[in-house]
Enzyme design. Structure first.
Site, PDB file in Angstrom:
ATOM      1  N   THR A 100      40.456  40.388  33.508  1.00  0.00           N
ATOM      2  CA  THR A 100      39.626  41.589  33.331  1.00  0.00           C
ATOM      3  C   THR A 100      40.391  42.647  32.538  1.00  0.00           C
ATOM      4  O   THR A 100      39.862  43.248  31.592  1.00  0.00           O
ATOM      5  CB  THR A 100      39.257  42.155  34.728  1.00  0.00           C
TER       6      THR A 100
ATOM      7  N   HIS B 181      39.187  30.053  31.228  1.00  0.00           N
ATOM      8  CA  HIS B 181      40.132  29.568  32.247  1.00  0.00           C
ATOM      9  C   HIS B 181      40.446  28.084  31.990  1.00  0.00           C
ATOM     10  O   HIS B 181      41.154  27.459  32.772  1.00  0.00           O
ATOM     11  CB  HIS B 181      39.528  29.695  33.643  1.00  0.00           C
TER      12      HIS B 181
ATOM     13  N   ARG C 115      40.584  45.088  42.386  1.00  0.00           N
ATOM     14  CA  ARG C 115      40.858  45.243  43.824  1.00  0.00           C
ATOM     15  C   ARG C 115      41.997  46.236  44.040  1.00  0.00           C
ATOM     16  O   ARG C 115      41.777  47.373  44.410  1.00  0.00           O
ATOM     17  CB  ARG C 115      41.172  43.870  44.441  1.00  0.00           C
ATOM     18  N   LYS C 116      43.241  45.805  43.749  1.00  0.00           N
ATOM     19  CA  LYS C 116      44.390  46.710  43.938  1.00  0.00           C
ATOM     20  C   LYS C 116      45.166  46.889  42.648  1.00  0.00           C
ATOM     21  O   LYS C 116      45.724  47.932  42.380  1.00  0.00           O
ATOM     22  CB  LYS C 116      45.332  46.127  44.989  1.00  0.00           C
ATOM     23  N   GLY C 117      45.260  45.786  41.881  1.00  0.00           N
ATOM     24  CA  GLY C 117      45.941  45.867  40.594  1.00  0.00           C
ATOM     25  C   GLY C 117      47.414  46.185  40.711  1.00  0.00           C
ATOM     26  O   GLY C 117      47.957  46.938  39.896  1.00  0.00           O
TER      27      GLY C 117
HETATM   28  P1  PAP Z   1      39.183  36.628  36.854  1.00  0.00           P
HETATM   29  O1  PAP Z   1      40.161  35.580  36.469  1.00  0.00           O
HETATM   30  O2  PAP Z   1      38.242  36.186  37.940  1.00  0.00           O
HETATM   31  O3  PAP Z   1      38.474  37.248  35.703  1.00  0.00           O
HETATM   32  P2  PAP Z   1      41.240  38.588  36.928  1.00  0.00           P
HETATM   33  O4  PAP Z   1      40.734  39.767  36.208  1.00  0.00           O
HETATM   34  O5  PAP Z   1      42.155  37.668  36.215  1.00  0.00           O
HETATM   35  O6  PAP Z   1      40.030  37.796  37.556  1.00  0.00           O
HETATM   36  O7  PAP Z   1      42.028  39.051  38.222  1.00  0.00           O
HETATM   37  C1  PAP Z   1      41.710  40.158  38.995  1.00  0.00           C
HETATM   38  C2  PAP Z   1      43.039  40.802  39.345  1.00  0.00           C
HETATM   39  O8  PAP Z   1      43.444  41.628  38.262  1.00  0.00           O
HETATM   40  C3  PAP Z   1      42.920  41.697  40.573  1.00  0.00           C
HETATM   41  O9  PAP Z   1      44.199  41.671  41.165  1.00  0.00           O
HETATM   42  P3  PAP Z   1      44.447  42.019  42.699  1.00  0.00           P
HETATM   43  O10 PAP Z   1      43.516  41.161  43.496  1.00  0.00           O
HETATM   44  O11 PAP Z   1      45.886  41.683  42.967  1.00  0.00           O
HETATM   45  O12 PAP Z   1      44.171  43.459  42.859  1.00  0.00           O
HETATM   46  C4  PAP Z   1      42.597  43.016  39.911  1.00  0.00           C
HETATM   47  O13 PAP Z   1      42.826  44.119  40.730  1.00  0.00           O
HETATM   48  C5  PAP Z   1      43.548  42.972  38.724  1.00  0.00           C
HETATM   49  N1  PAP Z   1      43.131  43.908  37.666  1.00  0.00           N
HETATM   50  C6  PAP Z   1      41.901  44.070  37.141  1.00  0.00           C
HETATM   51  N2  PAP Z   1      41.905  45.037  36.230  1.00  0.00           N
HETATM   52  C7  PAP Z   1      43.164  45.509  36.164  1.00  0.00           C
HETATM   53  C8  PAP Z   1      43.805  46.537  35.402  1.00  0.00           C
HETATM   54  N3  PAP Z   1      43.133  47.287  34.537  1.00  0.00           N
HETATM   55  N4  PAP Z   1      45.122  46.709  35.577  1.00  0.00           N
HETATM   56  C9  PAP Z   1      45.830  45.970  36.446  1.00  0.00           C
HETATM   57  N5  PAP Z   1      45.281  44.996  37.211  1.00  0.00           N
HETATM   58  C10 PAP Z   1      43.964  44.760  37.072  1.00  0.00           C
END
Ligand code: PAP
Length: 332
Positions: free
Chosen positions: A83, A143, A301-303
């Site tokens: 994302t 993916h 979610r948390k990032g």
């Molecule tokens: P996908 O493969 O289903 O598209 P993907 O976007 O790769 O998902 O992964 C989501 C993770 O990226 C989440 O991590 P977490 O569960 O550890 O929190 C999400 O929070 C994180 N994420 C999405 N956007 C950002 C961002 N802008 N900066 C940093 N982390 C992000």
């Protein structure tokens, strides 16, 4: 309108559909299967684990996708930063077209800006429309494991950006996401079960380590065609990483852009804090297919780096580290 011919083609379409369904179920019967994370089973297809829908996505991409040399493919293992990197690449490549004050990412989710190849290719019209809309350089994400990419991706010389994320955070992020998607009447899915399956390689598009190492090797063999980046480095030093990404995609920042701090603007626009505060990412829904939609908020979610500590024991963390050391020797 010639109703008879329209009816005829509908019947033909239905027959095709039934034939497809029959072929799919014949194929699945022949594949090894293991307990799924949110579906009943995951199936092992050409060494990787997929849901039935994902196998179809891979096959359709292989049959239909004709890559062009200037295409850009963002490749990731699920939950490795797709994302975020969709937002970064979209802003980077379109920075001459859009103002930061009225940018599409303020009103569209990153998944609406760059679609998944394996989803969009299933609908020929959407795919063609998308190709035209982002002409000349088509931006797609996937993916799909490297060994199963449509042959034209490598033969055309399109560029691939692969994003790697630390193993333990990938597992935890996948587990959270799957729990959000779970159908209520499925049995609960404790993290211990997710851990055991993940270690065996059984997760969506897994084994995680094979997915990463194939792209990593490709990046060593073809450094001007495959760029291997990490989620953690983008977190630590986004300016350096984004500048490297821009160079790889032949969109280097010029002096004037440096003076105007365009890189910094992109980093800010795509930051977790900014994206997760936008209404579209709090209330919007991503429709990947007629059967599969996900609320945008589940992609943000948390990032953070290291969230695994809140969910895995130190022993389990060490076990995963040991597998990663063995399988990705030289990379980590
Ligand atoms: P996908 O493969 O289903 O598209 P993907 O976007 O790769 O998902 O992964 C989501 C993770 O990226 C989440 O991590 P977490 O569960 O550890 O929190 C999400 O929070 C994180 N994420 C999405 N956007 C950002 C961002 N802008 N900066 C940093 N982390 C992000």
């Amino acid at each position: 309108m010639d109703m008879s011919s329209s009816h005829y083609s509908q019947c033909e379409h239905d027959d095709e559909y039934k034939k497809d369904d029959q072929n799919d179920s014949d194929m699945l019967t022949a594949l090894s299967k293991e307990k799924g994370w949110i579906t009943e089973y995951l199936y092992q297809y050409k060494s990787f684990w997929f849901t039935p829908a994902a196998i179809k996505g891979v096959q359709k991409a292989q049959q239909r996708f004709e890559a062009q040399s200037i295409d850009i493919l963002l490749a990731t293992f699920p939950k490795s930063g797709t994302t975020w990197f969709k937002a970064l690449i979209f802003s980077l490549m379109n920075r001459d077209r859009f103002d930061f004050s009225s940018h599409p990412l303020l009103t569209k989710g990153p998944h609406d800006c760059i679609p998944f190849l394996e989803s969009i290719i299933q609908d020929e019209t959407s795919y063609q429309d998308y190709r035209i809309s982002c002409s000349p350089r088509c931006l797609l994400a996937t993916h799909i494991p490297y060994s199963l990419l449509p042959a034209s991706v490598m033969s055309s010389g399109s560029k691939i950006v692969y994003v790697f994320r630390e193993t333990k955070d990938v597992l935890v992020s996948n587990w959270h996401y799957m729990k959000k998607l779970s159908v209520k009447d499925l049995p609960s899915f404790p993290i211990e079960d997710a851990f055991d399956l993940f270690c065996k390689g059984v997760s969506h598009y897994g084994p995680f380590w094979d997915h990463a190492s194939d792209y990593w090797k490709a990046s060593l063999e073809n450094p001007d065609k495959v760029l291997f980046l990490t989620y953690e480095n983008m977190k630590k030093d986004p300016i350096v990483c984004l500048t490297k990404l821009a160079k790889f995609l032949d969109k280097t920042f010029c002096l004037e852009e440096e003076r105007e701090e365009v890189v910094q603007e992109i980093v800010k626009l795509c930051s977790f804090e900014n994206l997760s505060s936008l209404e579209i990412n709090q209330t919007g829904v991503q429709h990947f297919s007629p059967q599969f939609s996900v609320e945008n908020r589940h992609f943000l979610r948390k990032g953070q780096v290291g969230d695994w500590r809140n969910h895995l024991t130190v022993e389990r963390g060490e076990q995963l580290d040991e597998i990663t050391r063995q399988k990705l020797c030289g990379l980590v």
